[in-house]
Design a protein around this motif. Sequence first.
Motif, PDB file in Angstrom:
ATOM      1  N   LEU B   6      13.639   6.978  42.963  1.00  0.00           N
ATOM      2  CA  LEU B   6      14.170   6.469  41.696  1.00  0.00           C
ATOM      3  C   LEU B   6      15.707   6.581  41.676  1.00  0.00           C
ATOM      4  O   LEU B   6      16.415   5.642  41.291  1.00  0.00           O
ATOM      5  CB  LEU B   6      13.584   7.270  40.520  1.00  0.00           C
ATOM      6  N   ILE B   7      16.194   7.738  42.168  1.00  0.00           N
ATOM      7  CA  ILE B   7      17.664   7.931  42.236  1.00  0.00           C
ATOM      8  C   ILE B   7      18.277   6.889  43.155  1.00  0.00           C
ATOM      9  O   ILE B   7      19.283   6.263  42.836  1.00  0.00           O
ATOM     10  CB  ILE B   7      17.998   9.365  42.723  1.00  0.00           C
ATOM     11  N   LEU B   8      17.615   6.680  44.310  1.00  0.00           N
ATOM     12  CA  LEU B   8      18.126   5.683  45.262  1.00  0.00           C
ATOM     13  C   LEU B   8      18.182   4.291  44.635  1.00  0.00           C
ATOM     14  O   LEU B   8      19.146   3.559  44.791  1.00  0.00           O
ATOM     15  CB  LEU B   8      17.247   5.639  46.508  1.00  0.00           C
ATOM     16  N   SER B   9      17.116   3.954  43.921  1.00  0.00           N
ATOM     17  CA  SER B   9      17.102   2.612  43.321  1.00  0.00           C
ATOM     18  C   SER B   9      18.184   2.480  42.248  1.00  0.00           C
ATOM     19  O   SER B   9      18.839   1.439  42.145  1.00  0.00           O
ATOM     20  CB  SER B   9      15.722   2.287  42.748  1.00  0.00           C
ATOM     21  N   TRP B  10      18.421   3.532  41.473  1.00  0.00           N
ATOM     22  CA  TRP B  10      19.505   3.485  40.468  1.00  0.00           C
ATOM     23  C   TRP B  10      20.875   3.384  41.137  1.00  0.00           C
ATOM     24  O   TRP B  10      21.754   2.682  40.667  1.00  0.00           O
ATOM     25  CB  TRP B  10      19.439   4.710  39.534  1.00  0.00           C
ATOM     26  N   TYR B  11      20.989   4.144  42.226  1.00  0.00           N
ATOM     27  CA  TYR B  11      22.256   4.055  42.985  1.00  0.00           C
ATOM     28  C   TYR B  11      22.501   2.608  43.401  1.00  0.00           C
ATOM     29  O   TYR B  11      23.598   2.057  43.273  1.00  0.00           O
ATOM     30  CB  TYR B  11      22.206   4.942  44.236  1.00  0.00           C
ATOM     31  N   LEU B  12      21.409   1.997  43.888  1.00  0.00           N
ATOM     32  CA  LEU B  12      21.514   0.630  44.375  1.00  0.00           C
ATOM     33  C   LEU B  12      21.930  -0.339  43.261  1.00  0.00           C
ATOM     34  O   LEU B  12      22.780  -1.210  43.467  1.00  0.00           O
ATOM     35  CB  LEU B  12      20.166   0.208  44.972  1.00  0.00           C
ATOM     36  N   TYR B  13      21.342  -0.140  42.093  1.00  0.00           N
ATOM     37  CA  TYR B  13      21.686  -1.034  40.980  1.00  0.00           C
ATOM     38  C   TYR B  13      23.152  -0.855  40.558  1.00  0.00           C
ATOM     39  O   TYR B  13      23.869  -1.826  40.326  1.00  0.00           O
ATOM     40  CB  TYR B  13      20.754  -0.803  39.781  1.00  0.00           C
ATOM     41  N   ILE B  14      23.568   0.418  40.490  1.00  0.00           N
ATOM     42  CA  ILE B  14      24.973   0.673  40.096  1.00  0.00           C
ATOM     43  C   ILE B  14      25.929   0.112  41.140  1.00  0.00           C
ATOM     44  O   ILE B  14      26.927  -0.545  40.828  1.00  0.00           O
ATOM     45  CB  ILE B  14      25.218   2.193  39.885  1.00  0.00           C
ATOM     46  N   PHE B  15      25.563   0.335  42.392  1.00  0.00           N
ATOM     47  CA  PHE B  15      26.398  -0.138  43.486  1.00  0.00           C
ATOM     48  C   PHE B  15      26.502  -1.669  43.489  1.00  0.00           C
ATOM     49  O   PHE B  15      27.583  -2.245  43.661  1.00  0.00           O
ATOM     50  CB  PHE B  15      25.803   0.367  44.815  1.00  0.00           C
ATOM     51  N   LEU B  16      25.358  -2.314  43.241  1.00  0.00           N
ATOM     52  CA  LEU B  16      25.378  -3.783  43.208  1.00  0.00           C
ATOM     53  C   LEU B  16      26.232  -4.298  42.047  1.00  0.00           C
ATOM     54  O   LEU B  16      26.910  -5.320  42.181  1.00  0.00           O
ATOM     55  CB  LEU B  16      23.956  -4.326  43.089  1.00  0.00           C
ATOM     56  N   THR B  17      26.200  -3.582  40.937  1.00  0.00           N
ATOM     57  CA  THR B  17      27.038  -3.977  39.796  1.00  0.00           C
ATOM     58  C   THR B  17      28.512  -3.903  40.204  1.00  0.00           C
ATOM     59  O   THR B  17      29.301  -4.806  39.911  1.00  0.00           O
ATOM     60  CB  THR B  17      26.778  -3.043  38.594  1.00  0.00           C
ATOM     61  N   LEU B  18      28.850  -2.799  40.886  1.00  0.00           N
ATOM     62  CA  LEU B  18      30.237  -2.638  41.355  1.00  0.00           C
ATOM     63  C   LEU B  18      30.644  -3.770  42.292  1.00  0.00           C
ATOM     64  O   LEU B  18      31.716  -4.356  42.168  1.00  0.00           O
ATOM     65  CB  LEU B  18      30.368  -1.324  42.117  1.00  0.00           C
ATOM     66  N   LEU B  19      29.730  -4.059  43.229  1.00  0.00           N
ATOM     67  CA  LEU B  19      30.011  -5.140  44.179  1.00  0.00           C
ATOM     68  C   LEU B  19      30.199  -6.462  43.458  1.00  0.00           C
ATOM     69  O   LEU B  19      31.082  -7.258  43.802  1.00  0.00           O
ATOM     70  CB  LEU B  19      28.864  -5.285  45.175  1.00  0.00           C
ATOM     71  N   PHE B  20      29.365  -6.666  42.462  1.00  0.00           N
ATOM     72  CA  PHE B  20      29.442  -7.911  41.706  1.00  0.00           C
ATOM     73  C   PHE B  20      30.798  -8.014  40.983  1.00  0.00           C
ATOM     74  O   PHE B  20      31.410  -9.079  40.931  1.00  0.00           O
ATOM     75  CB  PHE B  20      28.279  -7.990  40.716  1.00  0.00           C
ATOM     76  N   ILE B  21      31.246  -6.872  40.450  1.00  0.00           N
ATOM     77  CA  ILE B  21      32.549  -6.863  39.754  1.00  0.00           C
ATOM     78  C   ILE B  21      33.658  -7.249  40.736  1.00  0.00           C
ATOM     79  O   ILE B  21      34.522  -8.069  40.431  1.00  0.00           O
ATOM     80  CB  ILE B  21      32.819  -5.490  39.103  1.00  0.00           C
ATOM     81  N   TYR B  22      33.609  -6.646  41.936  1.00  0.00           N
ATOM     82  CA  TYR B  22      34.628  -6.988  42.950  1.00  0.00           C
ATOM     83  C   TYR B  22      34.536  -8.461  43.339  1.00  0.00           C
ATOM     84  O   TYR B  22      35.543  -9.136  43.526  1.00  0.00           O
ATOM     85  CB  TYR B  22      34.459  -6.120  44.206  1.00  0.00           C
ATOM     86  N   PHE B  23      33.290  -8.917  43.472  1.00  0.00           N
ATOM     87  CA  PHE B  23      33.063 -10.310  43.855  1.00  0.00           C
ATOM     88  C   PHE B  23      33.708 -11.244  42.815  1.00  0.00           C
ATOM     89  O   PHE B  23      34.462 -12.158  43.161  1.00  0.00           O
ATOM     90  CB  PHE B  23      31.551 -10.544  43.939  1.00  0.00           C
ATOM     91  N   VAL B  24      33.450 -10.966  41.542  1.00  0.00           N
ATOM     92  CA  VAL B  24      34.004 -11.797  40.455  1.00  0.00           C
ATOM     93  C   VAL B  24      35.524 -11.710  40.471  1.00  0.00           C
ATOM     94  O   VAL B  24      36.234 -12.719  40.342  1.00  0.00           O
ATOM     95  CB  VAL B  24      33.428 -11.350  39.094  1.00  0.00           C
ATOM     96  N   ARG B  25      36.026 -10.494  40.650  1.00  0.00           N
ATOM     97  CA  ARG B  25      37.492 -10.280  40.653  1.00  0.00           C
ATOM     98  C   ARG B  25      38.166 -11.150  41.723  1.00  0.00           C
ATOM     99  O   ARG B  25      39.109 -11.893  41.432  1.00  0.00           O
ATOM    100  CB  ARG B  25      37.760  -8.800  40.918  1.00  0.00           C
TER     101      ARG B  25
END
Lengths: 349, 427
Positions: B6-25
Amino acid sequence: MSVVVFFLGLVMISLPFIPMLMEIVKKSDLSPLQISNQTLKDPRSVPDYVFWYLAHLLKVNGLIELKEKVSVSVSTMVGDSLLAIPAGIMTKLDVAAHTKVARVISAGKIILPDYSNHIQKILSLDSIQTGVENNLNEVHAHHLLTIGKKNKVIWWATAENVILQAEAHLPGKVQARKEIVFENGAQFHLLQGALIKSRINFESGSAENQELIKTPSTHIPHKLTISKNHTILDQVVFDGTLIVKGNLTLGKGSRVLGDLKVYGKLMVEEGAQIKGNVFSFGNIRFRGNNLVGGTLVTNRQLRMGPCTQVGFEDRKITVSAKSITIDGPFKVYGLLRAWKSGTITSSAL
Amino acid sequence: MNTFLLILSWYLYIFLTLLFIYFVRHFIFTLNRAFRSQGAMYLGIEDSRLPTVTIFVPAHNEEKVIADALNSLLKQDYPAHLYKIIPLNDRSTDRTKEIIDQFVLLHPGRIEAFHRNSGKAGKSAALKEACENIQTDIIIVFDADYIPAPKLLLNLVSPFVDPEVGSVMGRVVPLNSGRNLLTRILDLERSAGYQVDQQARMNMGLLPQYGGTVGGVRTQALKEIGGWDDSVLAEDTDVTMRMFLKGWMVVYQNFCECYEEVPENWQVRIKQVRRWARGHNQVFFKEIKNLLKYKQIRLIDKLDAILLLGIFMMGPLTFVGWGAAQVLYFAGYSKTSLLVSSLGAFIAFSSLGNFALFFEIGTAAFLDGYQKRIRLLPLGVLFFFVSMTTVARTFFGQLWDDYIMRKELTWDKTTRYRLTPMHRRKQ
């Protein structure tokens, strides 16, 4: 079926790699990016020694008169500059109306008559006077350049002194070692001279005021930042650098003795003065009789009212804006640049 | 086990959000450069009250290049009485000292030598020591391998007429771009970093980065932030952040271009990336708290500054993310994890590959007028993996060295490839 799709996918993915591999093998684009400002002087400029070299070549007296609708294009190489002498050597040139000339050089005065002389490049070791409605790509006079009514300087004009007679259209660059004088309205892009001014003379503020704005500060002025709209009341003196993160109005006769930076609009009421540089992200409006000691820059519109002076004889500055409108007599010491459009309205002059 | 997954999956979601922010930027930056006009508010300033300038040229074993740099600096189209050149010889063991001393003899009053034989090593330490008695208005720094064009100094100094400008940065252009495949790719990468990344930030009123060379600082602003910090490897990022936190503006001048040498082999390149990553991360840990607490700016400025500071953290986070995605997939934790993993890989590839991959490089190559070099774009894949691995390795190594073993920082000098003037003559 899936194998076909797989291979089709593979082919599509590999498509960008084909030009890549070709470029790796061919190495067709190896030189470094050409960067700007690599030369000390603009290689297109015509320095004095070229003029004098040409003067030496043009010692023989003579007069060439080009009759109507003659087209001349005789070229010769002189140093780095490609210049042309119309079929002979001359000290005075009269070009007839509707004449098409590629390149002209004269040791004497050049007089261009009225209407549509399409001159690619014209050089005079003396002075040049143009008639009405000529299209001039490049004009260089050693002494005086007088640009007649409704002339268009497409690329570049230089001289010791430039007089712009009326309704000049200057999409190119006009440079004078001494003065550029506007006798009437004009449209411009880039003007550079020791002094750029209108024919009508004026003094912006008293001699005492001028001295105060001109004298460099002996201390680093304190800096005040205001995060909203602000107004400096009439006759108030602010001794420091002011940064306003909103709109600013300088009241009548008020003075800022440091730099000024405004994030919004700047309204400078009549008689107000600024000692330092002025920056604004919004429009700037000078009501008139204003004096600015430093560089004046805005991203947007600049409107200068009558009798506004920017810079001093011994302190050259830059006035730069997206669009500039000058409504009356003015003086600018240095460089006047309008990125999009510059207008000197004729009515006020 | 389930909690771990569960922790791993949450990490993944948070990490993907970060990546998405960089991608948009980066996507916004690219669109800005592709479709909006270039903001160059300070470009037109040619005549002004010129300030006094000190030019520092930090040098450690730079016998191959220092003479070229000093010669170019002497030819600047700037009043000679208003600027002074100070080569900072930091304990060189080659002929650097000798060359500098010859220049001082030939140009008395214009060049002043500063030789260091002791004290902390590194550029920031040398700058800190040399700046102690500087009285000029502006300090400009050029690395020893740079060849500034005659008008460069004037153009770099002109933005300082704005009272809010604390620091100015110009553009770096590789000179040895055609040497081999690596230099050609580095040329494209530099193009994207400056032509798109830096200029878009400038256009949008965000924070461009002072890069430590082809740039300078206002002496008053430097004093206000407490001078150079010799405990960091990336003194440029450090100065950028501290200037920003004190309300000073950093200005990027895209047309202030200067040639430099880029690494010609992978070992040198990897060393360079490691130094950048390590220095950048150091500043991240040092300033992130202050940045989060800083309230006198727009939220968008703050967010962009955090993203700028955290860019080298994304490498290790991506590696952990890949690991997490694999664990989740093989543990059969969720049917969507393969999709998530693929999406993550795609976004990481698009947004983080060398920080400005594809969109940025393509646009930059177009803006710079590269007709054929743009074909090398797919090689970015290779670059992405090398940079990612190096950045991640550096981060984990840094955690071990700095926070567990408490090792002292060492400065890795970038190798120079140019021949010395004497060797050039012989050739």
